[in-house]
Design a protein around this motif. Structure first.
Motif, mmCIF file in Angstrom:
data_model
loop_
_atom_site.group_PDB
_atom_site.id
_atom_site.type_symbol
_atom_site.label_atom_id
_atom_site.label_comp_id
_atom_site.label_asym_id
_atom_site.label_seq_id
_atom_site.Cartn_x
_atom_site.Cartn_y
_atom_site.Cartn_z
ATOM 1 N N ASN A 1 0.854 -1.185 0.000
ATOM 2 C CA ASN A 1 0.000 0.000 0.000
ATOM 3 C C ASN A 1 0.890 1.236 0.000
ATOM 4 O O ASN A 1 2.119 1.134 0.031
ATOM 5 C CB ASN A 1 -0.960 -0.012 1.199
ATOM 6 N N LEU A 2 0.277 2.393 -0.022
ATOM 7 C CA LEU A 2 1.031 3.640 -0.111
ATOM 8 C C LEU A 2 1.927 3.853 1.107
ATOM 9 O O LEU A 2 3.083 4.254 0.972
ATOM 10 C CB LEU A 2 0.071 4.821 -0.285
ATOM 11 N N GLU A 3 1.426 3.572 2.282
ATOM 12 C CA GLU A 3 2.234 3.752 3.493
ATOM 13 C C GLU A 3 3.444 2.815 3.485
ATOM 14 O O GLU A 3 4.548 3.207 3.860
ATOM 15 C CB GLU A 3 1.384 3.516 4.746
ATOM 16 N N ASP A 4 3.236 1.599 3.045
ATOM 17 C CA ASP A 4 4.332 0.639 2.932
ATOM 18 C C ASP A 4 5.382 1.152 1.941
ATOM 19 O O ASP A 4 6.584 1.070 2.191
ATOM 20 C CB ASP A 4 3.775 -0.714 2.492
ATOM 21 N N ALA A 5 4.928 1.708 0.832
ATOM 22 C CA ALA A 5 5.849 2.261 -0.171
ATOM 23 C C ALA A 5 6.639 3.429 0.406
ATOM 24 O O ALA A 5 7.848 3.540 0.186
ATOM 25 C CB ALA A 5 5.072 2.704 -1.404
ATOM 26 N N ARG A 6 5.970 4.284 1.153
ATOM 27 C CA ARG A 6 6.661 5.425 1.767
ATOM 28 C C ARG A 6 7.745 4.960 2.730
ATOM 29 O O ARG A 6 8.847 5.505 2.758
ATOM 30 C CB ARG A 6 5.662 6.316 2.498
ATOM 31 N N GLN A 7 7.436 3.953 3.526
ATOM 32 C CA GLN A 7 8.425 3.440 4.475
ATOM 33 C C GLN A 7 9.601 2.794 3.748
ATOM 34 O O GLN A 7 10.758 2.983 4.137
ATOM 35 C CB GLN A 7 7.775 2.448 5.432
ATOM 36 N N LEU A 8 9.305 2.041 2.692
ATOM 37 C CA LEU A 8 10.378 1.421 1.914
ATOM 38 C C LEU A 8 11.299 2.474 1.309
ATOM 39 O O LEU A 8 12.525 2.367 1.384
ATOM 40 C CB LEU A 8 9.800 0.554 0.792
ATOM 41 N N VAL A 9 10.698 3.491 0.710
ATOM 42 C CA VAL A 9 11.495 4.535 0.058
ATOM 43 C C VAL A 9 12.299 5.319 1.090
ATOM 44 O O VAL A 9 13.481 5.608 0.877
ATOM 45 C CB VAL A 9 10.603 5.463 -0.790
ATOM 46 N N ALA A 10 11.690 5.649 2.214
ATOM 47 C CA ALA A 10 12.416 6.390 3.254
ATOM 48 C C ALA A 10 13.616 5.580 3.751
ATOM 49 O O ALA A 10 14.719 6.119 3.907
ATOM 50 C CB ALA A 10 11.481 6.732 4.410
ATOM 51 N N GLY A 11 13.424 4.291 3.968
ATOM 52 C CA GLY A 11 14.534 3.436 4.395
ATOM 53 C C GLY A 11 15.609 3.329 3.332
ATOM 54 O O GLY A 11 16.805 3.354 3.628
ATOM 55 N N TYR A 12 15.181 3.228 2.075
ATOM 56 C CA TYR A 12 16.143 3.128 0.982
ATOM 57 C C TYR A 12 16.958 4.415 0.854
ATOM 58 O O TYR A 12 18.169 4.370 0.643
ATOM 59 C CB TYR A 12 15.440 2.820 -0.340
ATOM 60 N N VAL A 13 16.304 5.549 0.990
ATOM 61 C CA VAL A 13 17.008 6.827 0.872
ATOM 62 C C VAL A 13 18.056 6.957 1.973
ATOM 63 O O VAL A 13 19.184 7.402 1.720
ATOM 64 C CB VAL A 13 16.006 8.004 0.886
ATOM 65 N N LEU A 14 17.717 6.545 3.178
ATOM 66 C CA LEU A 14 18.704 6.580 4.264
ATOM 67 C C LEU A 14 19.887 5.666 3.946
ATOM 68 O O LEU A 14 21.046 6.037 4.133
ATOM 69 C CB LEU A 14 18.055 6.174 5.586
ATOM 70 N N GLN A 15 19.592 4.471 3.456
ATOM 71 C CA GLN A 15 20.653 3.532 3.087
ATOM 72 C C GLN A 15 21.471 4.084 1.922
ATOM 73 O O GLN A 15 22.695 3.993 1.914
ATOM 74 C CB GLN A 15 20.031 2.174 2.728
ATOM 75 N N TYR A 16 20.804 4.682 0.949
ATOM 76 C CA TYR A 16 21.458 5.237 -0.239
ATOM 77 C C TYR A 16 22.449 6.334 0.147
ATOM 78 O O TYR A 16 23.539 6.418 -0.397
ATOM 79 C CB TYR A 16 20.388 5.798 -1.176
ATOM 80 N N ASN A 17 22.070 7.165 1.101
ATOM 81 C CA ASN A 17 22.920 8.285 1.497
ATOM 82 C C ASN A 17 23.981 7.925 2.527
ATOM 83 O O ASN A 17 25.033 8.552 2.564
ATOM 84 C CB ASN A 17 22.071 9.422 2.066
ATOM 85 N N ASN A 18 23.701 6.951 3.384
ATOM 86 C CA ASN A 18 24.579 6.697 4.521
ATOM 87 C C ASN A 18 25.380 5.408 4.453
ATOM 88 O O ASN A 18 26.349 5.261 5.200
ATOM 89 C CB ASN A 18 23.758 6.706 5.814
ATOM 90 N N GLU A 19 24.993 4.467 3.595
ATOM 91 C CA GLU A 19 25.684 3.178 3.559
ATOM 92 C C GLU A 19 26.182 2.795 2.172
ATOM 93 O O GLU A 19 27.225 2.166 2.051
ATOM 94 C CB GLU A 19 24.749 2.071 4.060
ATOM 95 N N ARG A 20 25.437 3.144 1.146
ATOM 96 C CA ARG A 20 25.755 2.700 -0.208
ATOM 97 C C ARG A 20 26.954 3.474 -0.759
ATOM 98 O O ARG A 20 26.982 4.701 -0.723
ATOM 99 C CB ARG A 20 24.541 2.926 -1.108
#
Length: 119
Positions: free
Chosen positions: A42-61
């Motif tokens: 659902n939309l909320e699930d997508a928002r959480q996935l994207v927010a987590g990915y963005v944090l990983q993209y900026n801080n770990e990747r």
């Protein structure tokens, strides 16, 4: 209009000036590494996935365009420190390999391969 509790997950995204032309790569990575494998329900699930990915993209990747460091490290001006530590570790690894090679294969004076008779 979005509900008051909604926030844009991309607001957390840090795009360095040198990477601005690569935002298409970010969109591709987001789809390939986050949305498609995890399939939000659902939309909320997508928002959480994207927010987590963005944090990983900026801080770990690690990003090849900025010397295989994270954007956070680049913004924190830790690039020289990280590259120096990386080079030090590589030099130590080279020395260990050279030492191991010398002890594993001692030089021999006798030729282990017999000479081929010439006709």
């Amino acid at each position: 209009m979005h509900p008051p509790e909604w926030h844009d997950p991309c607001a957390y995204l840090t795009i360095l000036p040198a990477e601005q032309r690569r935002t298409g790569t970010l969109a591709w990575s987001l789809k390939q590494e986050c949305i498609r494998p995890k399939t939000p329900l659902n939309l909320e699930d997508a928002r959480q996935l994207v927010a987590g990915y963005v944090l990983q993209y900026n801080n770990e990747r690690l990003h090849s365009a900025i010397g295989y460091i994270t954007p956070r490290n680049k913004l924190d001006d830790r690039e020289a420190e990280i590259i120096s530590a990386r080079q030090r570790k590589l030099q130590q690894a080279r020395q260990r390999r050279q030492t191991a090679k010398k002890t594993s294969f001692p030089p021999t004076t006798a030729n282990p391969i017999p000479a081929v008779a010439r006709v």
